[in-house]
Every structure is written in C-alpha cells, then in structure tokens.
Design a protein around this motif. Sequence first.
Motif, PDB file in Angstrom:
ATOM      1  N   ARG A  60     -22.241   2.771 -21.164  1.00 37.84           N
ATOM      2  CA  ARG A  60     -22.607   3.919 -21.991  1.00 37.84           C
ATOM      3  C   ARG A  60     -21.471   4.308 -22.941  1.00 37.84           C
ATOM      4  O   ARG A  60     -21.678   5.066 -23.882  1.00 37.84           O
ATOM      5  CB  ARG A  60     -22.949   5.120 -21.107  1.00 37.84           C
ATOM      6  CG  ARG A  60     -24.070   4.872 -20.114  1.00 37.84           C
ATOM      7  CD  ARG A  60     -24.356   6.140 -19.324  1.00 37.84           C
ATOM      8  NE  ARG A  60     -25.262   5.861 -18.219  1.00 37.84           N
ATOM      9  CZ  ARG A  60     -25.037   6.170 -16.952  1.00 37.84           C
ATOM     10  NH1 ARG A  60     -23.912   6.779 -16.629  1.00 37.84           N
ATOM     11  NH2 ARG A  60     -25.915   5.893 -16.022  1.00 37.84           N
TER      12      ARG A  60
ATOM     13  N   THR B  56     -24.530  -4.359 -10.897  1.00 41.42           N
ATOM     14  CA  THR B  56     -25.967  -4.348 -10.609  1.00 41.42           C
ATOM     15  C   THR B  56     -26.504  -5.748 -10.314  1.00 41.42           C
ATOM     16  O   THR B  56     -27.462  -5.890  -9.562  1.00 41.42           O
ATOM     17  CB  THR B  56     -26.771  -3.729 -11.765  1.00 41.42           C
ATOM     18  OG1 THR B  56     -26.571  -4.492 -12.965  1.00 41.42           O
ATOM     19  CG2 THR B  56     -26.374  -2.288 -11.993  1.00 41.42           C
ATOM     20  N   ARG B  57     -25.880  -6.781 -10.868  1.00 43.86           N
ATOM     21  CA  ARG B  57     -26.391  -8.120 -10.577  1.00 43.86           C
ATOM     22  C   ARG B  57     -26.211  -8.470  -9.113  1.00 43.86           C
ATOM     23  O   ARG B  57     -27.044  -9.190  -8.525  1.00 43.86           O
ATOM     24  CB  ARG B  57     -25.724  -9.163 -11.474  1.00 43.86           C
ATOM     25  CG  ARG B  57     -24.222  -9.368 -11.280  1.00 43.86           C
ATOM     26  CD  ARG B  57     -23.679 -10.254 -12.384  1.00 43.86           C
ATOM     27  NE  ARG B  57     -22.263 -10.581 -12.218  1.00 43.86           N
ATOM     28  CZ  ARG B  57     -21.558 -11.202 -13.153  1.00 43.86           C
ATOM     29  NH1 ARG B  57     -22.113 -11.541 -14.308  1.00 43.86           N
ATOM     30  NH2 ARG B  57     -20.284 -11.482 -12.953  1.00 43.86           N
TER      31      ARG B  57
ATOM     32  N   GLU C  76     -21.724  -0.734 -14.429  1.00 44.32           N
ATOM     33  CA  GLU C  76     -22.537  -0.580 -15.644  1.00 44.32           C
ATOM     34  C   GLU C  76     -22.471   0.814 -16.244  1.00 44.32           C
ATOM     35  O   GLU C  76     -22.859   1.008 -17.412  1.00 44.32           O
ATOM     36  CB  GLU C  76     -23.986  -0.965 -15.359  1.00 44.32           C
ATOM     37  CG  GLU C  76     -24.282  -2.446 -15.433  1.00 44.32           C
ATOM     38  CD  GLU C  76     -23.757  -3.224 -14.224  1.00 44.32           C
ATOM     39  OE1 GLU C  76     -23.828  -4.465 -14.257  1.00 44.32           O
ATOM     40  OE2 GLU C  76     -23.277  -2.604 -13.251  1.00 44.32           O
TER      41      GLU C  76
ATOM     42  N   GLY D   8     -35.829  -1.237 -15.159  1.00 44.81           N
ATOM     43  CA  GLY D   8     -34.499  -0.661 -14.995  1.00 44.81           C
ATOM     44  C   GLY D   8     -33.422  -1.711 -14.819  1.00 44.81           C
ATOM     45  O   GLY D   8     -33.703  -2.914 -14.680  1.00 44.81           O
ATOM     46  N   ASP D   9     -32.178  -1.278 -14.787  1.00 45.89           N
ATOM     47  CA  ASP D   9     -31.043  -2.197 -14.708  1.00 45.89           C
ATOM     48  C   ASP D   9     -31.123  -3.107 -13.483  1.00 45.89           C
ATOM     49  O   ASP D   9     -30.803  -4.303 -13.560  1.00 45.89           O
ATOM     50  CB  ASP D   9     -29.728  -1.415 -14.661  1.00 45.89           C
ATOM     51  CG  ASP D   9     -29.340  -0.837 -16.006  1.00 45.89           C
ATOM     52  OD1 ASP D   9     -29.911  -1.267 -17.019  1.00 45.89           O
ATOM     53  OD2 ASP D   9     -28.464   0.054 -16.045  1.00 45.89           O
TER      54      ASP D   9
ATOM     55  N   ARG E  43     -35.343  -4.894 -12.976  1.00 44.30           N
ATOM     56  CA  ARG E  43     -35.721  -6.047 -13.811  1.00 44.30           C
ATOM     57  C   ARG E  43     -35.057  -7.324 -13.312  1.00 44.30           C
ATOM     58  O   ARG E  43     -35.649  -8.417 -13.398  1.00 44.30           O
ATOM     59  CB  ARG E  43     -35.371  -5.785 -15.275  1.00 44.30           C
ATOM     60  CG  ARG E  43     -33.899  -5.584 -15.551  1.00 44.30           C
ATOM     61  CD  ARG E  43     -33.605  -5.316 -17.032  1.00 44.30           C
ATOM     62  NE  ARG E  43     -32.222  -4.946 -17.248  1.00 44.30           N
ATOM     63  CZ  ARG E  43     -31.211  -5.796 -17.275  1.00 44.30           C
ATOM     64  NH1 ARG E  43     -31.437  -7.099 -17.103  1.00 44.30           N
ATOM     65  NH2 ARG E  43     -29.977  -5.382 -17.482  1.00 44.30           N
ATOM     66  N   GLN E  44     -33.849  -7.190 -12.775  1.00 50.21           N
ATOM     67  CA  GLN E  44     -33.168  -8.369 -12.248  1.00 50.21           C
ATOM     68  C   GLN E  44     -33.804  -8.828 -10.933  1.00 50.21           C
ATOM     69  O   GLN E  44     -33.895 -10.029 -10.666  1.00 50.21           O
ATOM     70  CB  GLN E  44     -31.684  -8.063 -12.039  1.00 50.21           C
ATOM     71  CG  GLN E  44     -30.936  -7.749 -13.329  1.00 50.21           C
ATOM     72  CD  GLN E  44     -29.465  -7.487 -13.088  1.00 50.21           C
ATOM     73  OE1 GLN E  44     -28.680  -8.423 -12.877  1.00 50.21           O
ATOM     74  NE2 GLN E  44     -29.060  -6.227 -13.104  1.00 50.21           N
TER      75      GLN E  44
END
Length: 293
Positions: free
Chosen positions: A152, A178-179, A148, A9-10, A13-14
Amino acid sequence: MIVITTPTGDIGRQVVDRLLGVGEAVRVIVRDPSRLPTHVRANVEIVQGSHGDADVIAKALDGADRMFWLVPPAGFRDAGDARHYYLDFTRHAAREAAKRNVRTVGVTSLGRGYPGRAGLLSAALAMDEMIEASGVPHRALALPFFMENLLRQARAIEERGTITMANAADQPLLTVATRDVADAAAALLLDTSWSGQARVPLVGPDSLTPDAMADVVSRTLGHTVRYHQVPLADFQAAMVRRGASPASAQDMADMVQAQNDGIYDAETRDAGLTTATGFSQWCQDILGPAIRA
C-alpha cells in the motif's frame, strides 16, 4: 467439493489457483463474478453473494466437504465494532459447516492469550472461539503481520523514500507472505485425513523491526528508504479525517498498540510452521517489481 470464500482477495485467489492446478472441484462465493479471472470463471462453480449471508452460505456448502474461510475487510466508513462485525459475518457459516461436517480452514490472527484489547485481532480471535464452539472440524491459520501491507506504500517508498506506520520503530514484528499462507491453506484443504480442531501458527523465518525492514527495502531498491513512525493518536485521527468511522479507527489503533506490545509472541508456536519466504526474498520477488512497475 471445496468452497472458497474471498476468491478475489490476496489469499483466496492464490488458494483457488493452487486447487485448480491439481484438478480439484472448486466452488467460489463472490459478490461480483466479473472480478474473477477468465480462467477461474471457466473452471469453478459460482455462488453469487456474500458468504456472510445465511442463504448464500447454505447454498454454497450444499454437497461440499471442505471450505476455506476468511472474513473480508469491512468498509471503514460504515463499520461499527470489529468484534460484532466478525461474529455476525461468521455465525451462519459456522452453523452450516457444523451441520454438514465441512472441514474448515480459516484465516485468523496470531496472538491467542494476549490479555489486552487488540481491535481487529481481538475480533478474529473471538471468531475462532465461535467456530470452535460449533464443533466443526477446523484448522485456524494464525498469522502475524502481512508483508503485503507494505504494498500500500509502494508510491511513497518510490517517491519519498519512506515507509510510514504507527508501529514502534524498534519493536520486532513477525511477518508472513500471503503466498505461504495460500500454500498452507491449499495443503490442508487437499488433506482429507485430519479431524478435530487445532491452531496452525504460520510465521516467516525472520523477525525484523520496521527500521530493519526499511534497511532491507533500501538494499533491494538500491536507494535509501527510511522508516517514519507516526504517533498512535495522530494515526487514529488521520483515519477519521479520511472518512473512517470512529469505531474502525479505534480498532485499528488498538491493533497497532497490541502489535507494539508484542501480541504475536503471546501465543505458543510449538505446533506452528516456519514459512519459506523471508522478508528480503519477498522484497525481491514482490515489492521491488511492484514499485518499479
């Protein structure tokens, strides 16, 4: 051993990349291991399945001492009430984590204390209460609107010059990238000194209305982008036409209404963190390249 849910996922994964980058032992729960990047598959333990499944989460937490927890989105066509979905998905994990005293860093919504219905956000807040009731050591990353979400709309922004949502054009929205969420989650997972339970609000450095966001996007891209506000009833009806269940459409509408009512301001942020990424910087780093790709 650190267990990571939603590793494709956003946010997940990070988090995985940050932990692998400092040499941590990582175990991931994933339905389809082929979706993991090659470098991740080569360096993590994999438990295949859903982290909402009792046997899967028990297997994943065996021998682990930390966990990153995030409930994945439900399929809109099959989803019922969001509260039931969140609680059913979390129940086994809360029990197994408490049994093993696994420090849990979870992703949830900002807005505790909001008195009205808030759809998906209410469901996330009910999940927090379930986790806390289990007694597990817990840090709840309480988040506002994700920057994020605008990804979309990359095609519409480029082709039609519009951002379309049901959020009130003149209602400021707290946002987060998200980061920055991944940075905060990784830092808490690497810190083995904390105990007990606490909420950690994470918000970006600015608060912009959707109209103001469109102005920032315009400056980033070098052409005019306007914000178009869809009436909430039309937004809900359009979701149903696209195949969403009536319950899912209602939950989404309730969430947007709560955002319009200022739900993110309902929770005190005295112990919160102002994250590094402002909306303009995010547009330059993420949205602009995504649109031009």
